[in-house]
Design an enzyme around this catalytic site. Structure first.
Site, short mmCIF file in Angstrom:
data_model
loop_
_atom_site.label_atom_id
_atom_site.label_comp_id
_atom_site.label_asym_id
_atom_site.label_seq_id
_atom_site.Cartn_x
_atom_site.Cartn_y
_atom_site.Cartn_z
N LEU A 39 -1.91 -0.79 14.39
CA LEU A 39 -1.07 -0.77 15.69
C LEU A 39 -0.87 0.59 16.32
O LEU A 39 -1.22 0.61 17.55
CB LEU A 39 0.21 -1.45 15.20
CG LEU A 39 0.32 -2.97 14.51
CD1 LEU A 39 1.77 -3.05 13.98
CD2 LEU A 39 -0.39 -3.69 15.36
N ASN B 89 4.59 -9.34 11.78
CA ASN B 89 3.15 -8.81 11.37
C ASN B 89 2.77 -9.50 10.19
O ASN B 89 1.26 -9.58 10.01
CB ASN B 89 3.38 -7.29 10.97
CG ASN B 89 3.95 -6.43 12.07
OD1 ASN B 89 3.62 -6.94 13.31
ND2 ASN B 89 4.21 -5.38 11.79
N TYR C 46 2.96 9.64 -0.18
CA TYR C 46 3.87 9.21 0.68
C TYR C 46 5.18 9.45 0.02
O TYR C 46 6.19 9.23 0.83
CB TYR C 46 3.66 7.68 0.79
CG TYR C 46 2.55 7.32 1.57
CD1 TYR C 46 1.60 8.02 2.11
CD2 TYR C 46 2.18 5.86 1.49
CE1 TYR C 46 0.38 7.86 2.85
CE2 TYR C 46 0.97 5.56 2.42
CZ TYR C 46 0.08 6.44 2.86
OH TYR C 46 -1.03 5.86 3.45
N ARG D 10 10.08 -7.27 12.72
CA ARG D 10 8.62 -6.85 12.90
C ARG D 10 7.82 -6.96 11.62
O ARG D 10 6.63 -7.47 11.88
CB ARG D 10 8.47 -5.45 13.43
CG ARG D 10 8.69 -5.13 14.78
CD ARG D 10 8.56 -3.78 15.20
NE ARG D 10 8.71 -3.35 16.80
CZ ARG D 10 8.49 -2.01 17.17
NH1 ARG D 10 8.55 -1.05 16.17
NH2 ARG D 10 8.76 -1.98 18.40
N LYS E 222 2.60 -1.28 8.91
CA LYS E 222 3.71 -0.81 8.52
C LYS E 222 4.78 -0.98 9.60
O LYS E 222 4.66 -1.00 10.97
CB LYS E 222 3.76 0.82 8.34
CG LYS E 222 5.05 1.48 8.14
CD LYS E 222 5.38 2.03 9.60
CE LYS E 222 6.68 2.65 9.16
NZ LYS E 222 7.50 3.15 10.48
N SER E 223 6.26 -1.43 8.97
CA SER E 223 7.14 -1.38 9.90
C SER E 223 8.46 -1.14 9.22
O SER E 223 8.53 -1.58 8.02
CB SER E 223 7.33 -2.58 10.73
OG SER E 223 8.62 -2.71 11.34
N LYS F 293 -2.76 6.04 -4.03
CA LYS F 293 -3.81 6.74 -3.74
C LYS F 293 -3.64 8.24 -4.35
O LYS F 293 -2.55 8.74 -4.45
CB LYS F 293 -3.97 6.96 -2.15
CG LYS F 293 -4.05 5.46 -1.46
CD LYS F 293 -4.25 5.84 0.05
CE LYS F 293 -3.79 4.62 0.90
NZ LYS F 293 -2.37 4.47 1.12
N HIS G 119 -7.73 9.59 -1.78
CA HIS G 119 -6.90 9.36 -0.35
C HIS G 119 -7.84 9.78 1.00
O HIS G 119 -7.82 9.35 1.97
CB HIS G 119 -5.66 10.27 -0.34
CG HIS G 119 -4.79 9.63 0.56
ND1 HIS G 119 -3.40 9.66 0.40
CD2 HIS G 119 -4.79 8.99 1.92
CE1 HIS G 119 -2.76 9.01 1.20
NE2 HIS G 119 -3.66 8.61 2.15
N ILE H 114 -3.12 -3.69 6.76
CA ILE H 114 -1.88 -3.07 6.12
C ILE H 114 -0.78 -2.63 7.32
O ILE H 114 -0.48 -1.53 7.06
CB ILE H 114 -2.28 -2.34 5.16
CG1 ILE H 114 -3.13 -1.20 5.56
CG2 ILE H 114 -2.77 -2.99 3.74
CD1 ILE H 114 -3.42 0.08 4.38
N ASP I 218 0.86 -1.19 0.00
CA ASP I 218 -0.01 -0.09 -0.16
C ASP I 218 0.96 1.14 0.04
O ASP I 218 1.60 1.42 0.78
CB ASP I 218 -0.91 0.03 1.29
CG ASP I 218 -1.86 1.14 1.32
OD1 ASP I 218 -3.05 1.15 0.83
OD2 ASP I 218 -1.35 2.22 1.95
#
Ligand SMILES: NC(=O)c1ccc[n+]([C@@H]2O[C@H](COP(=O)([O-])OP(=O)(O)OC[C@H]3O[C@@H](n4cnc5c(N)ncnc54)[C@H](OP(=O)(O)O)[C@@H]3O)[C@@H](O)[C@H]2O)c1
Length: 265
Positions: free
Chosen positions: A197, A246, A61, A242, A236-237, A86, A117, A234, A56
């Site tokens: 998270l 995940n 971003y 991790r 993120k790390s 997006k 978005h 979705i 994603d």
């Protein structure tokens, strides 16, 4: 109650949900917000190495280049990856140019899902959505929205006759709206949860107790809760251990009583 439960099917490797527009979306994807440059590149490479097949990103971003390079260098065939980007609502009137730039940066000739978005004035959203439908064919396999409420979704649908395939919204045991989930489900809109998270209190004792019982981390309990509810998630790390943790969600199952305890948070 399982959101999207009717549409839940199991792939050999991972669970996915059917999209109303055809095709399917893997239930667990990799989020890339707030990662740029080499951090983004390395994180996406690692995610693909450990088995994620859903990534994603977004125009804002500022990492589509790195995501694209990571996809190319991974050696995973394009048709095995579900890729979302997006468009920010300010790009109204520049929809064609925006998808062309995203595709060029991502190094691909289509995305699997293209989202507005966040909502802005409804007149703007309607004209952007109409442009996306026109442009989308061939360049975006499915179209959807993010941060939209039901009224905004119904407005797009009534104006265009085209129901968004997905609504990407914040979702966790600590941040959820069963009423909205139910209404999305009735319209055949897949609920995709973001910030699973970040919006959870990972140190909460209920999470700790359930995690201890299954020998997993509180984060895995949260993400498994999404999967068992049929909500796309979705995480993120930027950290390799991790990223792997995940995605390691299919070796344990939460009991109904545990799901109820998490729902009650
Ligand atoms: N549509 C939208 O408006 C929107 C908004 C926000 C997010 N999103 C999407 O959703 C994705 C996920 O949301 P998010 O990035 O806000 O937050 P998130 O995935 O819920 O959480 C990320 C945070 O949790 C940490 N973390 C990751 N794994 C962990 C673990 N196993 N244990 C403890 N901490 C862990 C990360 O730190 P480290 O990196 O140091 O591990 C990071 O600080 C985004 O990346 C983006 O793709 C969309």
């Amino acid at each position: 109650m399982a959101q999207n439960e009717d549409a839940m099917v199991l792939d050999p490797n991972q669970a996915s949900l059917a999209l109303r527009t055809g095709g399917s979306i893997p239930l667990v994807g990799f989020g890339t917000w707030q990662m740029q440059g080499d951090v983004a590149y390395q994180a996406v490479r690692h995610a693909l190495d450990v088995g994620y097949r859903h990534v994603d990103t977004a125009t804002v971003y500022d990492n589509e280049d790195e995501v694209g390079r990571a996809l190319a260098d991974s050696g995973v065939p394009r048709d095995q990856i579900f890729l979302t980007t997006k468009i920010p609502p300010q790009r109204r009137g520049r929809v064609d140019e925006t998808i062309e730039t995203s595709l060029q940066r991502l190094g691909t000739d289509y995305v699997d899902l293209w989202l507005i978005h966040w909502p802005r004035r409804s007149k703007d959203a309607l004209s952007m959505w109409r442009d996306m439908i026109r442009v989308g064919e061939g360049k975006a396999r499915a179209l959807g929205v993010s941060n939209f409420d039901i009224r905004q979704i119904d407005e797009l649908t009534a104006d265009s006759g085209h129901v968004p395939a997905v609504d990407q919204i914040p979702w966790s045991p600590f941040h959820r709206d069963p009423n909205l989930a139910e209404r999305l489900s009735r319209r055949g809109v897949v609920l995709e949860g973001y910030s699973p998270l970040r919006s959870s209190r990972l140190a909460h004792p209920v999470l700790g107790a359930i995690a201890g019982r299954h020998g997993v981390s509180p984060a895995q309990v949260v993400l498994r809760w999404h999967v068992q509810h049929g909500v796309v998630v979705i995480p993120k790390s930027a950290r390799p251990e991790r990223i792997a943790e995940n995605f390691d969600l299919f070796g344990f199952m939460l009991a109904d009583a545990e799901m109820a305890q998490l729902d009650a948070l």
